[in-house]
Scaffold this motif. Structure first.
Motif, short mmCIF file in Angstrom:
data_model
loop_
_atom_site.label_atom_id
_atom_site.label_comp_id
_atom_site.label_asym_id
_atom_site.label_seq_id
_atom_site.Cartn_x
_atom_site.Cartn_y
_atom_site.Cartn_z
N GLU A 188 0.84 -1.20 0.00
CA GLU A 188 0.00 0.00 0.00
C GLU A 188 0.87 1.25 0.00
O GLU A 188 0.58 2.23 -0.67
N TRP A 386 -5.75 -1.96 3.31
CA TRP A 386 -5.44 -3.38 3.21
C TRP A 386 -5.34 -4.03 4.59
O TRP A 386 -5.84 -5.13 4.81
N LEU A 389 -8.79 -4.44 6.10
CA LEU A 389 -9.48 -5.56 5.46
C LEU A 389 -8.91 -6.90 5.92
O LEU A 389 -9.65 -7.84 6.23
N ALA A 393 -10.89 -9.84 8.07
CA ALA A 393 -11.03 -11.18 7.49
C ALA A 393 -10.44 -12.24 8.41
O ALA A 393 -10.99 -13.34 8.55
N LEU A 402 -14.28 -12.60 2.77
CA LEU A 402 -13.37 -11.63 2.18
C LEU A 402 -14.09 -10.78 1.13
O LEU A 402 -13.90 -9.56 1.05
N VAL A 403 -14.93 -11.42 0.32
CA VAL A 403 -15.68 -10.68 -0.70
C VAL A 403 -16.64 -9.69 -0.03
O VAL A 403 -16.75 -8.53 -0.43
N THR A 406 -14.66 -6.77 1.45
CA THR A 406 -14.13 -5.89 0.41
C THR A 406 -15.20 -4.92 -0.06
O THR A 406 -14.96 -3.71 -0.20
N SER A 409 -16.10 -2.35 2.62
CA SER A 409 -15.11 -1.30 2.85
C SER A 409 -15.35 -0.08 1.97
O SER A 409 -14.89 1.02 2.32
N TRP A 413 -15.13 3.61 3.32
CA TRP A 413 -14.02 4.45 2.89
C TRP A 413 -14.51 5.84 2.46
O TRP A 413 -13.84 6.85 2.72
#
Length: 432
Positions: A188, A386, A389, A393, A402-403, A406, A409, A413
């Motif tokens: 990142e 990252w 996330l 997870a 995880l999907v 994602t 987020s 954000w």
């Protein structure tokens, strides 16, 4: 070779060619292994020392006195005494335990090695005394200082930036028990400073250090983020909607602490002397502990596990109190001068917030509630997408989540981007 500065002081080495050849990467393996193992050992040593002292303060002494270890009076007494002890270290020990932690992220320029003992002592006292801060910032700062100082003397021809990168990555790997967190954090950072050469060429040596640090803690300390939550193997649209709502609300909740941070820091700053700031901060943390209970003390990792192991044991009001008290305690601890990191306490805030939402709407799956709450609060306080996330997870312990996380987020954000974060600049203003 030249080096690129990255987030939190972690520095990656940029190859002079588009693809670093094997002959450049291979010599980096041995120093990376040494720094990674050393970073892990220092983390384990400080953690073990603080845990032993914690047992004395919160079990041995109160048992000998015949009082409750987590009685309101004892919490206020121990945290006030911790503030006095840390204040003495900041006041009298060489280097004053490093710079003002409110202005430091994960890393920063290498400290002088003489500052390291005071920084580690202040951190260990705070961890043992129940201060709502984690070990990550002081440990990274200490490892970077030692690796840079020793590395420059052992191999003067090696760029100092490499030792900083190796120590940062090794410590992150040790803290999380996996090199994945270091890879995400460094990648990142590297996207902000794009340059020639493969990303994985630049990550190669730091990942060796991160893997060595992670394996050191795995072999010696057996860290675990398993909360024992029910597994969600097949999330549906309802789970996605719940995750998006909880993550967004948790992000907004976390921003409350971010907005308050510079004002609280400024108020403590007016007191000027560490022997006033830290004892007063300790007293306030003791009062908050008496209000929120023992789960709102300490760095928060073991307390998060207790939340997960006793699902349904607390009402929504109690969980809301846990989240609010811990967030206030985190802001106070970071403002008054205690040395410590802010990630692990923020994880507790997010987990308590998510479980509060689940207690209000019982149809929400616990794994969705906890991971989404943690995701939102970490996005607000760290702006590390990252890592936020990844942490959410890991706590969910379900690849299928995880999907969901994602996608969750994204609205979170939008809420936090451009807003203050839980870190100040050199003038005391909020970083954005």
């Amino acid at each position: 070779m030249r080096h690129l500065p990255t987030y939190g002081g972690a520095v990656a080495i940029e190859s002079p060619a588009p693809e670093a050849p094997v002959r450049i990467l291979l010599p980096q393996i041995l120093p990376a292994l040494v720094v990674g193992v050393g970073s892990g050992l220092l983390f384990i040593g400080i953690s073990a020392l603080s845990e032993r002292f914690q047992d004395v303060l919160w079990e041995t002494v109160p048992d000998a006195l015949g009082i409750g270890g987590y009685s309101a009076l004892w919490m206020i007494t121990v945290l006030t005494a911790t503030g006095i002890a840390v204040g003495l270290v900041v006041w009298k020990v060489y280097g004053h335990a490093g710079p003002d932690p409110a202005t430091e992220g994960l890393g920063g320029p290498p400290l002088a090695p003489g500052i390291v003992p005071g920084l580690l002592l202040a951190s260990a006292l705070g961890l043992a005394g129940g201060v709502s801060l984690g070990p990550e910032s002081p440990i990274i700062g200490a490892n970077v200082a030692l690796a840079y100082w020793l590395g420059r003397r052992a191999a003067p021809a090696v760029p100092g930036a490499l030792w900083v990168a190796l120590a940062s990555a090794g410590t992150i790997g040790a803290l999380f028990g996996t090199p994945v967190a270091a890879a995400l954090m460094l990648s990142e950072a590297l996207t902000r400073k794009a340059g020639p050469g493969s990303l994985w060429d630049r990550l190669f040596a730091p990942l060796v250090a991160a893997g060595a640090g992670a394996m050191t803690t795995q072999l010696l300390a057996h860290p675990s983020f398993d909360l024992g939550l029910p597994t969600l193997s097949d999330p549906g649209i309802d789970d996605l909607l719940a995750a998006m709502v909880i993550a967004s609300l948790a992000a907004a909740f976390g921003l409350l602490g971010c907005y308050a941070f510079p004002y609280v820091h400024r108020a403590f700053g007016r007191l000027k002397h560490p022997m006033i700031m830290l004892p007063l901060g300790g007293l306030l943390l003791g009062l908050l502990g008496a209000l929120g209970g023992h789960l709102t003390l300490f760095k928060g990792l073991e307390e998060v596990k207790e939340l997960g192991e006793h699902l349904g044991s607390w009402s929504s009001g109690e969980l809301a109190k846990f989240a609010a008290v811990k967030l206030i305690a985190l802001v106070v601890a970071a403002s008054c001068g205690f040395r410590g990191g802010r990630i692990f306490p923020a994880v507790f805030v997010g987990a308590a917030f998510g479980l509060c939402a689940q207690a209000l709407v019982t149809e929400v799956h616990p794994a969705v509630a906890v991971s989404s709450g943690v995701l939102g609060v970490l996005l607000a306080t760290t702006r590390q997408g990252w890592v936020s996330l990844f942490t959410g997870a890991v706590l969910a312990a379900s690849p299928a989540m995880l999907v969901v996380l994602t996608l969750a987020s994204l609205p979170a954000w939008l809420i936090v981007t451009g807003r203050p974060q839980l870190e100040l600049d050199e003038t005391g203003g909020a970083r954005r």
